[in-house]
Design an enzyme around this catalytic site. Structure first.
Site, PDB file in Angstrom:
ATOM      1  N   HIS A  19      11.253 -19.286  14.362  1.00  0.00           N
ATOM      2  CA  HIS A  19      11.772 -17.913  14.229  1.00  0.00           C
ATOM      3  C   HIS A  19      12.292 -17.340  15.539  1.00  0.00           C
ATOM      4  O   HIS A  19      11.818 -17.698  16.609  1.00  0.00           O
ATOM      5  CB  HIS A  19      10.663 -17.014  13.679  1.00  0.00           C
ATOM      6  CG  HIS A  19      10.103 -17.520  12.395  1.00  0.00           C
ATOM      7  ND1 HIS A  19       8.943 -18.258  12.333  1.00  0.00           N
ATOM      8  CD2 HIS A  19      10.571 -17.445  11.130  1.00  0.00           C
ATOM      9  CE1 HIS A  19       8.709 -18.597  11.077  1.00  0.00           C
ATOM     10  NE2 HIS A  19       9.683 -18.118  10.324  1.00  0.00           N
TER      11      HIS A  19
ATOM     12  N   SER B  31      10.570 -15.609   5.641  1.00  0.00           N
ATOM     13  CA  SER B  31       9.853 -15.192   6.853  1.00  0.00           C
ATOM     14  C   SER B  31      10.727 -14.466   7.859  1.00  0.00           C
ATOM     15  O   SER B  31      10.203 -13.755   8.714  1.00  0.00           O
ATOM     16  CB  SER B  31       9.239 -16.416   7.529  1.00  0.00           C
ATOM     17  OG  SER B  31      10.246 -17.363   7.825  1.00  0.00           O
TER      18      SER B  31
ATOM     19  N   ASP C  68       8.908 -18.511  18.077  1.00  0.00           N
ATOM     20  CA  ASP C  68       8.051 -19.674  17.802  1.00  0.00           C
ATOM     21  C   ASP C  68       8.958 -20.849  17.431  1.00  0.00           C
ATOM     22  O   ASP C  68      10.161 -20.801  17.673  1.00  0.00           O
ATOM     23  CB  ASP C  68       6.987 -19.345  16.744  1.00  0.00           C
ATOM     24  CG  ASP C  68       7.573 -19.058  15.366  1.00  0.00           C
ATOM     25  OD1 ASP C  68       8.774 -19.331  15.144  1.00  0.00           O
ATOM     26  OD2 ASP C  68       6.825 -18.576  14.499  1.00  0.00           O
TER      27      ASP C  68
END
Ligand SMILES: *[C@@H]1O[C@H](CO)[C@@H](O)[C@H](O)[C@H]1NC(C)=O
Ligand SMILES: *[C@@H]1O[C@H](CO)[C@@H](O)[C@H](O)[C@H]1NC(C)=O
Ligand SMILES: *[C@@H]1O[C@H](CO)[C@@H](O)[C@H](O)[C@H]1NC(C)=O
Length: 358
Positions: free
Chosen positions: A325, A34, A322
């Site tokens: 991340h 991610s 978040d």
């Protein structure tokens, strides 16, 4: 003579003025999780697939605030590595390119991103909800076959040998596994390193030569892990576990490199890179390096980053976007660090040296 020099300068000025940077490498191929995903997961079926496809993801995305599949308020680290290489941003996601029938034009001029949120070195990591590393390599092999059909083997092998292969994976394997004894830890490192080496060797076999590898960092310091402790401290055990894997990957590359003629790599020390910021966040303009900008509850990490939450005041002053991340700003600093930064952030050479000098 003088006229010629002036003309040369004028051409350079024109190119700079038009924002035309000449890429340093013919293409960038991205494999990972991610931290690098630019939209592949939006094209995967299933309710449990992690996707950054809702606001406020992408709120600062340049050229129009919109969720793009990046787990960031804007660009991610793949974008900034690509920018440092002279591209506008990360190459597009493989599944996006497939859906638009644009895979090969992109592969031949900019590259392709296979990165998928939730992916691990192991197929078993978050199985069924991402494109695991082994499958990303298979997708690259099939891309290469199509490139050869369009351009012929010789031209494609020259392009791939000069291209930049950006890899960043391993954190999800650490999150997912929970070894109980030193023997289990050692066995897991061995499996992870062996499978990672296999993927790298397979890419080499397919023609890749330049590897920029983002090693795992202090995953025990992400807000989602911090809130498990009442003090909000990093999880030292998880960080030690990650540091052990980072060291094992480093050592495996030292062994692998001399066996593969023409193989060149730059490996990040993501602990050193994070430490530089975590130890003195204010020095780089961060007011927070432990809380999520987008989320709710303690450290902004108890609830998801969705549209009804209150965002932090200035997104450029937060390290975390978040609960897991980094923000666009942190990604920019990280990419600049491994590209241009102090020598201890990369081994044995910097991303820049890998791109320019090899
Ligand atoms: C990972 O390694 C294990 C054991 O060596 C092997 O059984 C498995 O197939 C490998 N998986 C991948 C994705 O390479
Ligand atoms: C919480 O963090 C503190 C350090 O601030 C540490 O001493 C303690 O062991 C941690 N607690 C748990 C349950 O991990
Ligand atoms: C946002 O909405 C969700 C339901 O969609 C709810 O569970 C959550 O508590 C809300 N969060 C805030 C901060 O209001």
């Amino acid at each position: 003579m003088k006229g010629l020099v002036l003309l040369g300068l004028a051409v350079v000025a024109l190119a700079a003025g038009a924002g035309v940077a000449q890429p340093v490498v013919p293409a960038v191929f991205v494999l990972g999780d991610s931290t690098l995903d630019v939209g592949n997961n939006n094209y995967l079926p299933g309710e449990d697939v992690p996707r950054a496809n809702v606001p406020f993801y992408g709120i600062d995305f340049p050229g129009g605030a919109k969720p793009t599949g990046r787990f960031s308020n804007g660009y991610n680290i793949a974008d900034y590595i690509a920018k440092n290489l002279g591209f506008e941003r990360s190459p597009l996601a493989y599944l996006v390119l497939k859906s638009r029938n644009y895979l090969i034009p992109s592969a031949l001029t900019r590259g392709v991103s296979y990165a998928s949120a939730g992916a691990g070195i192991l197929d078993s990591t978050n199985a069924g909800n991402n494109i695991p590393l082994s499958k990303q390599v298979l997708y690259f092999a099939s891309t290469k076959a199509e490139m050869e059909a369009a351009w012929g083997t010789r031209k494609v092998s020259m392009l791939l040998a000069k291209s930049f292969f950006l890899l960043g994976i391993g954190s999800n394997d650490l999150f997912q596994t929970n070894p109980k004894s030193p023997a289990e830890v050692a066995a897991l490192y061995a499996t992870l390193v062996s499978n990672y080496s296999t993927a790298i060797t397979d890419l080499y076999g397919l023609g890749a030569r330049k590897f920029g590898i983002i090693n795992v960092g202090p995953v025990g310091c992400v807000p989602r892990v911090r809130i498990l402790n009442v003090t909000g401290a990093c999880n030292d055990a998880l960080n030690l576990y990650a540091a052990g894997l980072a060291a094992a990957v480093k050592s495996a590359l030292t062994t692998l490199a001399p066996k593969l003629p023409g193989f060149a790599y730059s490996l990040t020390d993501s602990f050193a890179a994070s430490q530089a910021i975590f130890s003195n966040p204010q020095s780089v303009g961060f007011v927070s390096s432990d809380s999520a900008c987008c989320g709710s509850g303690r450290l902004g990490a108890e609830g998801p980053c969705i549209k009804n939450v209150t965002l932090c005041g200035n997104r450029d002053t937060y390290f975390f976007w978040d609960s897991v991340h980094s923000t666009q700003r942190a990604a920019e600093l990280g990419a600049d660090g491994v590209f241009n930064g102090p020598a201890q952030l990369t081994t044995p050479i910097s991303f820049k040296q890998l791109a320019y000098n090899i």
